[in-house]
Design a protein around this motif. Structure first.
Motif, mmCIF file in Angstrom:
data_model
loop_
_atom_site.group_PDB
_atom_site.id
_atom_site.type_symbol
_atom_site.label_atom_id
_atom_site.label_comp_id
_atom_site.label_asym_id
_atom_site.label_seq_id
_atom_site.Cartn_x
_atom_site.Cartn_y
_atom_site.Cartn_z
ATOM 1 N N THR A 236 3.579 16.256 13.784
ATOM 2 C CA THR A 236 3.407 17.597 14.359
ATOM 3 C C THR A 236 3.066 17.447 15.838
ATOM 4 N N LEU A 237 3.621 18.352 16.602
ATOM 5 C CA LEU A 237 3.439 18.303 18.054
ATOM 6 C C LEU A 237 3.045 19.706 18.504
ATOM 7 N N SER A 238 1.880 19.825 19.131
ATOM 8 C CA SER A 238 1.492 21.178 19.561
ATOM 9 C C SER A 238 1.613 21.304 21.082
ATOM 10 N N LEU A 239 2.027 22.486 21.489
ATOM 11 C CA LEU A 239 2.343 22.764 22.892
ATOM 12 C C LEU A 239 1.499 23.917 23.414
ATOM 13 N N LEU A 240 1.337 23.957 24.721
ATOM 14 C CA LEU A 240 0.724 25.152 25.308
ATOM 15 C C LEU A 240 1.763 26.279 25.258
ATOM 16 N N PRO A 241 1.328 27.538 25.106
ATOM 17 C CA PRO A 241 2.303 28.636 25.041
ATOM 18 C C PRO A 241 3.152 28.694 26.316
ATOM 19 N N GLY A 242 4.329 29.314 26.190
ATOM 20 C CA GLY A 242 5.201 29.504 27.355
ATOM 21 C C GLY A 242 6.262 28.440 27.492
ATOM 22 N N PHE A 243 6.461 27.625 26.460
ATOM 23 C CA PHE A 243 7.497 26.574 26.551
ATOM 24 C C PHE A 243 8.883 27.184 26.326
ATOM 25 N N ASP A 244 9.889 26.398 26.702
ATOM 26 C CA ASP A 244 11.281 26.857 26.598
ATOM 27 C C ASP A 244 11.800 26.617 25.179
ATOM 28 N N LYS A 245 11.991 27.708 24.449
ATOM 29 C CA LYS A 245 12.341 27.581 23.032
ATOM 30 C C LYS A 245 13.718 26.941 22.816
ATOM 31 N N ILE A 254 18.918 15.498 18.216
ATOM 32 C CA ILE A 254 18.618 14.069 18.438
ATOM 33 C C ILE A 254 18.828 13.349 17.103
ATOM 34 N N GLY A 255 19.421 12.157 17.153
ATOM 35 C CA GLY A 255 19.636 11.405 15.913
ATOM 36 C C GLY A 255 18.316 11.073 15.228
ATOM 37 N N GLN A 276 11.616 5.396 18.211
ATOM 38 C CA GLN A 276 12.666 5.891 19.108
ATOM 39 C C GLN A 276 12.535 7.393 19.327
ATOM 40 N N VAL A 277 12.306 8.094 18.233
ATOM 41 C CA VAL A 277 12.374 9.555 18.274
ATOM 42 C C VAL A 277 11.201 10.177 19.039
ATOM 43 N N ASN A 278 9.965 9.698 18.791
ATOM 44 C CA ASN A 278 8.803 10.346 19.416
ATOM 45 C C ASN A 278 8.863 10.314 20.954
ATOM 46 N N PRO A 279 9.137 9.150 21.556
ATOM 47 C CA PRO A 279 9.217 9.157 23.030
ATOM 48 C C PRO A 279 10.328 10.065 23.549
ATOM 49 N N THR A 280 11.464 10.125 22.862
ATOM 50 C CA THR A 280 12.579 10.971 23.312
ATOM 51 C C THR A 280 12.178 12.441 23.282
ATOM 52 N N ILE A 281 11.533 12.833 22.191
ATOM 53 C CA ILE A 281 11.124 14.240 22.068
ATOM 54 C C ILE A 281 10.113 14.595 23.153
ATOM 55 N N VAL A 282 9.133 13.723 23.339
ATOM 56 C CA VAL A 282 8.107 13.979 24.358
ATOM 57 C C VAL A 282 8.766 14.109 25.745
ATOM 58 N N GLN A 283 9.671 13.191 26.012
ATOM 59 C CA GLN A 283 10.340 13.199 27.318
ATOM 60 C C GLN A 283 11.101 14.503 27.548
ATOM 61 N N LYS A 284 11.861 14.934 26.544
ATOM 62 C CA LYS A 284 12.674 16.146 26.702
ATOM 63 C C LYS A 284 11.800 17.387 26.915
ATOM 64 N N ILE A 285 10.697 17.436 26.188
ATOM 65 C CA ILE A 285 9.809 18.600 26.346
ATOM 66 C C ILE A 285 9.168 18.598 27.727
ATOM 67 N N VAL A 286 8.676 17.424 28.123
ATOM 68 C CA VAL A 286 8.004 17.331 29.435
ATOM 69 C C VAL A 286 8.981 17.671 30.566
ATOM 70 N N GLN A 287 10.214 17.133 30.454
ATOM 71 C CA GLN A 287 11.223 17.395 31.497
ATOM 72 C C GLN A 287 11.536 18.877 31.625
ATOM 73 N N SER A 288 11.414 19.612 30.506
ATOM 74 C CA SER A 288 11.737 21.047 30.569
ATOM 75 C C SER A 288 10.521 21.872 30.980
ATOM 76 N N GLY A 289 9.421 21.183 31.321
ATOM 77 C CA GLY A 289 8.230 21.896 31.780
ATOM 78 C C GLY A 289 7.232 22.211 30.680
ATOM 79 N N GLY A 290 7.534 21.794 29.452
ATOM 80 C CA GLY A 290 6.609 22.052 28.338
ATOM 81 C C GLY A 290 5.370 21.176 28.453
ATOM 82 N N LYS A 291 4.220 21.718 28.020
ATOM 83 C CA LYS A 291 2.965 20.946 28.093
ATOM 84 C C LYS A 291 2.488 20.606 26.680
ATOM 85 N N ILE A 292 2.469 19.283 26.415
ATOM 86 C CA ILE A 292 2.098 18.820 25.070
ATOM 87 C C ILE A 292 0.584 18.642 24.974
#
Ligand SMILES: Nc1ncnc2c1ncn2[C@@H]1O[C@H](COP(=O)(O)OP(=O)(O)OP(=O)(O)O)[C@@H](O)[C@H]1O
Ligand SMILES: [Mg+2]
Length: 321
Positions: A236-245, A254-255, A276-292
Motif C-alpha cells: 500500500t502506498l499513501s499519497l498527499l491529496p491533489g495527486f494526478d489520478k 507496468i509489468g 523492480q516494481v516498487n522503485p518504478t512506481i515511486v519514480q513515476k508518482i514523484v515525477q508527476s508531482g505526487g507526494k508519497i
C-alpha cells in the motif's frame, strides 16, 4: 515416554452429525500445535478422543506412544486436559488446595510431593492468596487459572488445552503464553491448543491446523501457509491529496503489477517482483508531482489464512483502477 501424537483417519459421529471426519495429522514432541476452526467444527470432539474420554468410530490415534482405544488408561495418565471453560470439573464447595490435592491423588502423586506441587502451581497461577476460599466465590478468570493448574498437576507429557486464555485478563494471558512456550522449549512438553484467539495462536504455535465441518482444511507452519496461499506480495502506498489520478491509472500498465486499486489517497497493488516494481512506481508518482507519505507491505496474518481457508473474506472497500 514420547510426546508425539499420531492421528490416522480419526472419525466420530453423533447420530447423523459427523463431528470429526477422517482426520489425519502428526504432532511432534515439544511442539505447540494450534487446532483452529469455527464453532462446531469438531475441535473438542477430537481432543476428547485423543484424551481417550470418548471412542472414535473409525481410525486410530497413538498419543504418547499409547493407542487411545486399546490403552485408554495409559493415555489418560500421561495427558493433561484443560477442558472447555464451561466444563471445568472443579468442585465448587472445595478450596483450590482441596481441589488440587484431590486430583493429585487421582493421579497417584506421592503424598510427600503433594503439598509442594499444589503450592507451586497455586503460586504460579497467582492463586496462593486465595487458597482458603471456596471455588464458588471465584471469578471466571480465577476458575480458569485453577483449571490450568489442575491440568498440570501430574506434570503431563502432553497437554491438551481447549480455549485456555478465555476469561483471562491480558496480563494473565501473556504470562500463560510465556509459560506454555517455556513448557515446550525447556521441558519438551507437547501442547495441543484449541483456540479462537488467532493472534495468540500466531504468537505461540509452531504449526497450526484448521478444521472445518469435521475435515482437516489445512496444516503447516504459518509462514509456509502464507507462502502457499499468496504467491504475490501486497503493498500500500499513501499519497498527499491533489495527486494526478491519470498517472495512477497508468501504473496498472507496468509489468508485474496486478490488482491495482485506489481508496481515497491510498493505492494498493500486488506484485511478485517488488524490487523492480516498487522503485518504478515511486519514480513515476514523484515525477508527476505526487507526494508519497508511506509505502508499506501488507503483512498477512493467521487471521487472513483462517478467513481464506474458511471461505470468508471481508467485503472490499477498494476501487479497481
Ligand atoms: N455429545 C454430543 N452429542 C451430540 N452431538 C455432539 C456432541 N458433542 C459434539 N457434538 C456435535 O459435534 C460437532 C462438533 O462439536 P465440537 O464440540 O467438537 O466442536 P468445536 O469445534 O469444539 O466447537 P466450539 O468452537 O464451538 O467449541 C457439533 O455439530 C456438535 O453439535
Ligand atoms: Mg469446543
Amino acid at each position: 515416554m514420547t510426546g508425539t501424537i499420531l492421528v490416522d483417519n480419526l472419525t466420530r459421529t453423533f447420530g447423523k452429525t459427523i463431528a470429526v471426519d477422517h482426520i489425519s495429522l502428526e504432532v511432534k514432541e515439544g511442539e505447540v500445535f494450534g487446532f483452529l476452526g469455527p464453532n462446531g467444527a469438531g475441535k473438542t470432539t477430537t481432543v476428547r478422543m485423543l484424551c481417550s474420554l470418548i471412542r472414535p468410530d473409525e481410525g486410530k490415534a497413538i498419543v504418547g506412544g499409547h493407542d487411545i482405544v486399546k490403552e485408554g488408561s495409559a493415555v489418560r495418565s500421561i495427558v493433561g486436559l484443560l477442558p472447555e471453560p464451561e466444563l471445568s470439573g472443579l468442585y465448587e464447595r472445595m478450596t483450590p488446595i482441596e481441589n488440587l490435592e484431590y486430583f493429585a491423588r487421582l493421579y497417584d502423586l506421592p503424598e510427600n510431593q503433594l503439598k509442594s506441587r499444589v503450592k507451586e502451581l497455586l503460586d504460579m497461577m497467582e492463586l496462593w492468596g486465595r487458597r482458603g476460599d471456596r471455588v464458588a466465590t471465584f471469578s471466571r478468570g480465577m476458575r480458569q487459572k485453577l483449571s490450568i493448574a489442575r491440568a498440570l498437576i501430574h506434570d503431563p507429557k502432553i497437554l491438551f488445552m481447549d480455549e485456555p486464555t478465555t476469561g483471562l485478563d491480558p496480563a494473565a494471558a501473556k504470562s500463560f503464553r510465556e509459560f506454555i512456550a517455556n513448557l515446550c522449549k525447556q521441558l519438551d512438553r507437547t501442547v495441543f491448543l484449541c483456540t479462537h484467539n488467532l493472534p495468540e495462536a500466531d504468537m505461540i504455535c509452531d504449526r497450526i491446523a484448521i478444521i472445518n465441518h469435521g475435515r482437516l482444511a489445512t496444516i503447516g507452519e504459518t509462514s509456509a501457509l502464507k507462502k502457499s496461499l499468496w504467491t504475490k506480495r501486497v503493498f500500500t502506498l499513501s499519497l498527499l491529496p491533489g495527486f494526478d489520478k491519470s498517472v495512477i491509472e497508468r501504473l496498472a500498465d507496468i509489468g508485474s503489477v496486478d490488482n491495482l486499486k485506489l481508496r481515497r489517497n491510498t493505492l494498493q497493488y500486488e506484485t511478485d517482483k517488488p524490487d523492480q516494481v516498487n522503485p518504478t512506481i515511486v519514480q513515476k508518482i514523484v515525477q508527476s508531482g505526487g507526494k508519497i507519505v508511506t509505502l508499506q507491505e501488507e503483512r498477512k496474518t493467521l487471521e487472513d489464512i483462517y478467513m481464506k481457508i474458511i471461505g470468508q473474506t471481508e467485503e472490499s472497500s477498494w476501487m479497481e483502477v
